[in-house]
Design an enzyme around this catalytic site. Structure first.
Site: not given
Length: 347
Positions: A135-136, A179, A191
Site C-alpha cells: 500500500d505504499n 522508470c 485507503c
C-alpha cells in the site's frame, strides 16, 4: 514429484474447468503446480491474489505481511473474518489458515515480517514471480529493485477510492517501475485517507492474478504490455504503453538498486499514513513472554503466539512482534512514539 493415480484423478477433478481452457490445458496446469509465487502485502489486493493463486493450484505460495487483522479490514480483505479480529491474528497467519481450507495441496509459507533492504532478497529467494499487494510506493520500489536484481518478474497493482492501476514488469524485457515513477510518490491519497470500495480491489487484484497465470504457463504473446488504469465509479479506463527502459535508470539501466542500499528499506521509526500509528523497527528481536511479564505490571495485555498488545496508562497502545517491530498506536508524533518505546521497551 510423481503423483499417484488417485492424486492425478483428484487434480483432474479440482482443476478440470481450468484445464479445459485451451491456453492452460494439462501442461499449463503442471507448470502452475510447479511454480513458486510470492505475494507481498496481505491486505485488500493480497488476499484476492492469494485466493486466486491457491484455487488455481500454485505449488508454493509465500505470503508476507507485517500487520494483524483489524475490524476495518473486513470490508474488503476477503480472507479474514470477525474471529481473526477477536484473536488478533497476524494477517499472514489468518490467511494461511483460510487458504488451507480452500486448497490443502498448496504449500502456503506465511511470513510475519516488514520487508526491508536487509531482508528483501531472502524473502523473494526461489520465487518465479512476485506480486504486489502493498500500500505504499517505498515498498513497491524496494520490490522493484530486488526483482530486477534477481531477474524475477514483478506484477504491480494499486487501488484507492474507486481507482486502480496495474502493470507487469519483466527484467530484460520491459522497463521497471522506477522508470515509470522516478523516485516514487511518498504522499498522495491512500485507503486510510480517502477510502476505497471493494470492487476496484477485486478487479485490480484479479488482473494481477491473470497476468501471473499467463507468465507461469508461458503465454507470452497474451501478456499485457502497458499500464492499465481504471476508474470504476465514473467508468473510465486507460491503457498506456510502458515507457522504454531508461539508460540512466538506477535500477534497470545502471543496476545500482537504490532501494536495496542499507538504510533505505523502511527501518527506524516511520508513520503509517492515516492510521495514527508509528512503526519502530527496533534493533533486536523481542522475547514476547518476557515483555508480557514486564508490561503486565502497568498495562492491560492481549496476546497470542505471534504478537503482544499493551494498552498503556497514557492511552496509547503498543503492538509488539517477535522480530523486534513495535507499533505505537494512538499517535503520529515520532518523538512521542519513540519516547513511549524507550519507556516501555527499552533501548
Amino acid at each position: 514429484m510423481v503423483l499417484s493415480l488417485d492424486e492425478q484423478s483428484n487434480n483432474r477433478e479440482r482443476y478440470s474447468r481450468q484445464m479445459l481452457f485451451p491456453p492452460i490445458g494439462v501442461s499449463g496446469q503442471q507448470k502452475i503446480e510447479a511454480a513458486t509465487v510470492v505475494v507481498v502485502g496481505m491486505g485488500a489486493l493480497g488476499t484476492v491474489i492469494a485466493n486466486h493463486m491457491a484455487r488455481a493450484g500454485i505449488g508454493t505460495l509465500r505470503i508476507i505481511d507485517r500487520d494483524y487483522v483489524e475490524r476495518s479490514n473486513l470490508q474488503r480483505q476477503m480472507l479474514y473474518d470477525e474471529d481473526d479480529v477477536l484473536q488478533v491474528r497476524p494477517k499472514v497467519v489468518a490467511a494461511q489458515r483460510k487458504l488451507g481450507f480452500i486448497n490443502a495441496d498448496v504449500t502456503v509459507e506465511a511470513i510475519v515480517s516488514h520487508v526491508t533492504a536487509e531482508n528483501a532478497e531472502e524473502l523473494v529467494a526461489g520465487a518465479d514471480l512476485v506480486l504486489d499487494g502493498t500500500d505504499n510506493f517505498q515498498t513497491r520500489l524496494l520490490l522493484n529493485d530486488v526483482c530486477f536484481k534477481r531477474g524475477i518478474p514483478f506484477i504491480y497493482g494499486g487501488a484507492v477510492s474507486s481507482h486502480g492501476m496495474t502493470a507487469v514488469f519483466i527484467p530484460g524485457q520491459t522497463s521497471c517501475l522506477r522508470c515509470l515513477l522516478g523516485a516514487g510518490d511518498s504522499g498522495g491519497d491512500t485507503c486510510d485517507t480517502v477510502g476505497v470500495i471493494s470492487p476496484i480491489v477485486d478487479i485490480i487484484a484479479s488482473l494481477q492474478a491473470v497476468e501471473a497465470l499467463k507468465f507461469i504457463v508461458g503465454a507470452t504473446g497474451a501478456q499485457r504490455q502497458g499500464l492499465l488504469s481504471l476508474e470504476i465509479w465514473q467508468h473510465q479506463m486507460m491503457d498506456l504503453k510502458l515507457p522504454p527502459a531508461r539508460e540512466n535508470c538506477p535500477t534497470c539501466g545502471l543496476r545500482q538498486f537504490p532501494s536495496l542500499q542499507a538504510g533505505n528499506g523502511g527501518g527506524g521509526a516511520v508513520t503509517l499514513c492515516g492510521r495514527e500509528t508509528v512503526q519502530i523497527s527496533g534493533s533486536r528481536a523481542l522475547d514476547l513472554e518476557h515483555m508480557a511479564a514486564k508490561l503486565a505490571r502497568s498495562c492491560e495485555l492481549q496476546r497470542n503466539p505471534y504478537l503482544l498488545k499493551a494498552l498503556l496508562p497514557e492511552g496509547e497502545r503498543l503492538v509488539l512482534f517477535a522480530d523486534g517491530r513495535v507499533l505505537v498506536q494512538g499517535t503520529e508524533d515520532l518523538d512521542r512514539a519513540q519516547s513511549l518505546y524507550d519507556r516501555y521497551i527499552g533501548s
